[in-house]
Design a protein around this motif. Structure first.
Motif, PDB file in Angstrom:
ATOM      1  N   PRO A  36      -2.941   4.487  -8.046  1.00 20.26           N
ATOM      2  CA  PRO A  36      -4.370   4.505  -8.402  1.00 20.26           C
ATOM      3  C   PRO A  36      -4.995   5.882  -8.216  1.00 20.26           C
ATOM      4  O   PRO A  36      -5.870   6.285  -8.999  1.00 20.26           O
ATOM      5  N   TRP A  37      -4.528   6.608  -7.203  1.00 20.35           N
ATOM      6  CA  TRP A  37      -5.117   7.923  -6.957  1.00 20.35           C
ATOM      7  C   TRP A  37      -4.869   8.864  -8.122  1.00 20.35           C
ATOM      8  O   TRP A  37      -5.804   9.521  -8.599  1.00 20.35           O
ATOM      9  N   THR A  99      -9.178  14.388   1.886  1.00 17.24           N
ATOM     10  CA  THR A  99      -9.329  13.014   1.409  1.00 17.24           C
ATOM     11  C   THR A  99      -8.142  12.119   1.749  1.00 17.24           C
ATOM     12  O   THR A  99      -8.324  10.992   2.221  1.00 17.24           O
ATOM     13  N   MET A 100      -6.902  12.573   1.515  1.00 18.43           N
ATOM     14  CA  MET A 100      -5.746  11.711   1.759  1.00 18.43           C
ATOM     15  C   MET A 100      -4.514  12.531   2.094  1.00 18.43           C
ATOM     16  O   MET A 100      -4.260  13.572   1.474  1.00 18.43           O
ATOM     17  N   ARG A 118      -6.542   8.052   4.654  1.00 18.28           N
ATOM     18  CA  ARG A 118      -7.354   8.350   3.479  1.00 18.28           C
ATOM     19  C   ARG A 118      -8.813   8.005   3.749  1.00 18.28           C
ATOM     20  O   ARG A 118      -9.133   7.053   4.454  1.00 18.28           O
ATOM     21  N   ARG A 119      -9.671   8.816   3.189  1.00 18.43           N
ATOM     22  CA  ARG A 119     -11.110   8.560   3.299  1.00 18.43           C
ATOM     23  C   ARG A 119     -11.494   7.511   2.265  1.00 18.43           C
ATOM     24  O   ARG A 119     -11.087   7.585   1.102  1.00 18.43           O
ATOM     25  N   LEU A 120     -12.270   6.537   2.705  1.00 17.82           N
ATOM     26  CA  LEU A 120     -12.696   5.469   1.813  1.00 17.82           C
ATOM     27  C   LEU A 120     -14.008   5.846   1.142  1.00 17.82           C
ATOM     28  O   LEU A 120     -14.949   6.299   1.796  1.00 17.82           O
ATOM     29  N   ASP A 121     -14.056   5.647  -0.162  1.00 16.92           N
ATOM     30  CA  ASP A 121     -15.263   5.935  -0.933  1.00 16.92           C
ATOM     31  C   ASP A 121     -15.895   4.605  -1.314  1.00 16.92           C
ATOM     32  O   ASP A 121     -15.835   4.167  -2.452  1.00 16.92           O
ATOM     33  N   THR A 131     -16.028   6.745   6.690  1.00 17.78           N
ATOM     34  CA  THR A 131     -15.075   5.685   6.986  1.00 17.78           C
ATOM     35  C   THR A 131     -13.691   6.070   6.482  1.00 17.78           C
ATOM     36  O   THR A 131     -13.539   6.479   5.334  1.00 17.78           O
ATOM     37  N   TRP A 132     -12.700   5.939   7.343  1.00 19.83           N
ATOM     38  CA  TRP A 132     -11.323   6.272   7.006  1.00 19.83           C
ATOM     39  C   TRP A 132     -10.427   5.055   7.195  1.00 19.83           C
ATOM     40  O   TRP A 132     -10.670   4.213   8.061  1.00 19.83           O
ATOM     41  N   ASP A 133      -9.392   4.988   6.381  1.00 21.14           N
ATOM     42  CA  ASP A 133      -8.364   3.960   6.511  1.00 21.14           C
ATOM     43  C   ASP A 133      -7.077   4.630   6.971  1.00 21.14           C
ATOM     44  O   ASP A 133      -6.623   5.603   6.366  1.00 21.14           O
ATOM     45  N   PHE A 134      -6.503   4.103   8.044  1.00 14.84           N
ATOM     46  CA  PHE A 134      -5.239   4.603   8.571  1.00 14.84           C
ATOM     47  C   PHE A 134      -4.248   3.450   8.502  1.00 14.84           C
ATOM     48  O   PHE A 134      -4.390   2.455   9.215  1.00 14.84           O
ATOM     49  N   THR A 135      -3.262   3.579   7.622  1.00 12.10           N
ATOM     50  CA  THR A 135      -2.308   2.491   7.386  1.00 12.10           C
ATOM     51  C   THR A 135      -0.921   2.891   7.864  1.00 12.10           C
ATOM     52  O   THR A 135      -0.460   4.005   7.597  1.00 12.10           O
TER      53      THR A 135
END
Length: 207
Positions: A36-37, A99-100, A118-121, A131-135
């Motif tokens: 998607p990116w 960003t990621m 990745r930074r969430l938009d 807000t960031w997502d760390f997976t």
């Protein structure tokens, strides 16, 4: 052939480069982040044609559109090698600065997690914070592995350039992962301040 038609052909060619890299370097669970990116990136670059007023702007924008899938292809090759080849310990790899970023560790000798920051938009960021997502992907080569996701809140400005980062206790307790979160921010050109890292007594006595 008009400029618009030629530009559409360039966009199709850019997507072909990206798709060819996806076929050649399969990345399992990482594809739900990367595919998607790159498509969003290519769409955004293709849309710059509408705002081009000079030949120089056109040259810069088409160059960016042509370079983006090449860089994506190289990134996929690097991540594939990080996962499947014996080599020096791989670094965090930046997908998009600020960003990621991704760190894929070798799975040749033992199973190791892959990390995605990745930074969430989402439009839901609170004032002064992002807000960031760390997976964490335990089986990164498995397309079905959705990983374990943690939310991090990072200040968008801090004293001395340090950005306070807040996470839940679940991530703080996973010390190796928590350390990787810090490394991920540094890779993106940010200077995080993760309080628990500098508090060695924080978890003593906890079972």
């Amino acid at each position: 052939m008009s400029l618009v038609e030629r530009h559409r052909a360039l966009s199709r060619g850019a997507l072909l480069v990206a798709e060819s890299a996806e076929d050649a370097y399969r990345l399992g669970g990482l594809d739900r982040f990367l595919k998607p990116w790159i498509r969003g990136r290519l769409d955004a670059l293709a849309g710059l044609l509408d705002s081009c007023d000079t030949s120089r702007q056109l040259a810069e924008d088409t160059r960016s559109l042509a370079q983006a899938p090449v860089e994506y292809s190289k990134l996929r090759e690097e991540l594939f090698s990080d996962l499947h080849h014996t080599r020096p310990e791989p670094p965090w790899r930046v997908v998009e600065r600020g960003t990621m970023a991704i760190r894929a560790q070798s799975s040749v000798l033992l199973a190791q997690p892959t990390f995605v920051l990745r930074r969430l938009d989402t439009g839901s960021d609170v004032p002064g914070a992002a807000t960031w997502d760390f997976t964490v992907l335990a089986r990164p080569s498995d397309p079905a592995d959705e990983g374990t996701a943690f939310v991090a809140m990072a200040a968008t400005g801090g004293e001395g350039g340090r950005l306070p980062v807040q996470v839940g206790k679940e991530l703080e307790d996973e010390r190796a992962w928590y350390q990787q979160l810090e490394y991920g921010f540094f890779a993106l050109g940010l200077s995080p301040f993760l309080t628990a890292i500098y508090d060695p007594d924080r978890h003593r006595g906890q079972g």
